[in-house]
Design an enzyme around this catalytic site. Structure first.
Site, PDB file in Angstrom:
ATOM      1  N   CYS A  78       0.879  -1.145   0.060  1.00 36.01           N
ATOM      2  CA  CYS A  78       0.038   0.036  -0.009  1.00 36.01           C
ATOM      3  C   CYS A  78       0.772   1.185  -0.005  1.00 36.01           C
ATOM      4  O   CYS A  78       1.796   1.124   0.652  1.00 36.01           O
ATOM      5  CB  CYS A  78      -0.958  -0.083   1.170  1.00 36.01           C
ATOM      6  SG  CYS A  78      -1.796   1.400   1.356  1.00 36.01           S
ATOM      7  N   CYS A  81       0.384   3.426   3.471  1.00 39.42           N
ATOM      8  CA  CYS A  81       1.003   2.674   4.772  1.00 39.42           C
ATOM      9  C   CYS A  81       1.902   1.781   4.785  1.00 39.42           C
ATOM     10  O   CYS A  81       2.648   1.216   5.591  1.00 39.42           O
ATOM     11  CB  CYS A  81      -0.176   2.352   5.644  1.00 39.42           C
ATOM     12  SG  CYS A  81      -0.894   0.654   5.010  1.00 39.42           S
ATOM     13  N   CYS A 127      -7.226  -1.035   1.692  1.00 38.77           N
ATOM     14  CA  CYS A 127      -6.044  -1.518   2.178  1.00 38.77           C
ATOM     15  C   CYS A 127      -6.867  -1.946   3.635  1.00 38.77           C
ATOM     16  O   CYS A 127      -7.521  -0.721   4.259  1.00 38.77           O
ATOM     17  CB  CYS A 127      -5.167  -0.712   2.531  1.00 38.77           C
ATOM     18  SG  CYS A 127      -3.955  -1.123   3.610  1.00 38.77           S
ATOM     19  N   CYS A 130      -5.060   0.795   6.619  1.00 41.44           N
ATOM     20  CA  CYS A 130      -5.293   2.117   6.599  1.00 41.44           C
ATOM     21  C   CYS A 130      -6.534   2.512   5.852  1.00 41.44           C
ATOM     22  O   CYS A 130      -6.855   3.924   5.896  1.00 41.44           O
ATOM     23  CB  CYS A 130      -3.843   2.830   6.213  1.00 41.44           C
ATOM     24  SG  CYS A 130      -3.837   2.790   4.142  1.00 41.44           S
ATOM     25  N   CYS A 152      -8.775  -5.211 -10.078  1.00 41.51           N
ATOM     26  CA  CYS A 152      -8.314  -4.165 -10.737  1.00 41.51           C
ATOM     27  C   CYS A 152      -7.871  -3.018  -9.793  1.00 41.51           C
ATOM     28  O   CYS A 152      -8.631  -2.211  -9.365  1.00 41.51           O
ATOM     29  CB  CYS A 152      -9.388  -3.807 -11.513  1.00 41.51           C
ATOM     30  SG  CYS A 152      -9.016  -2.508 -13.044  1.00 41.51           S
TER      31      CYS A 152
END
Length: 169
Positions: A78, A81, A127, A130, A152
């Site tokens: 991510c 984070c 995510c 976060c 996607c």
């Protein structure tokens, strides 16, 4: 059968797959999480494009992202984070203009929300660490993947940590 069973594609009456409506859960999580960053902190840490996609659920234009056609081995984190989300092992060429994966690194690393914006009924992927927007997951499109799913994901939501290759003596 889907790796999710009926949890995200079978029950469209809930906002979060297997949970409460999306707006209620998001507000509750933000209010109850002591380590949640403020909007001002996110704006300071992220570029305008990253902020638009990650925090406002925007979408980058197809075929413009950094990873849509890369084949580098590694782990995709991510961008907000650093949580590990996907690997190059599950990445495949879907020719849709965004990086595509047939599964996350681990099911607990992402969360799902029913997204009914723009007159569509889709499953948003976020995510789990976060709550940043990553993209959407689609099922039953006929790709020859083990899960028949296509995550996607916006390139701007990810950071690729390339696998280290052993040095030659």
């Amino acid at each position: 059968m889907s790796i999710f069973g009926n949890s995200i594609f079978g029950n469209k009456a809930t906002g979060i797959a297997g949970g409460a409506p999306a707006s209620d859960a998001s507000e509750a999580e933000q209010q109850n999480s002591g380590d949640q960053k403020s909007d001002a902190q996110w704006r300071e840490e992220l570029t305008p494009e990253e902020y638009h996609v990650l925090r406002q659920a925007g979408t980058e234009r197809p075929y413009t992202g950094e990873y849509w056609d890369t084949h580098t081995e590694g782990v995709y984190q991510c961008r907000a984070c650093g949580a590990e989300l996907f690997t190059s092992t599950e990445k495949f060429d879907s020719h849709c203009g965004w990086p595509s994966f047939w599964a996350p690194l681990a099911e607990g690393n992402v969360r799902y929300i029913h997204d009914r914006t723009l007159g569509m009924d889709r499953i948003e992927v976020r995510c789990a660490s976060c709550d940043s927007h990553l993209g959407h997951v689609f099922e039953g499109e006929g790709y020859g993947t083990p899960t028949d799913q296509r995550y996607c994901i916006n390139s701007v939501s990810l950071r690729l940590v390339a696998k280290e290759t052993p040095s030659q003596p």
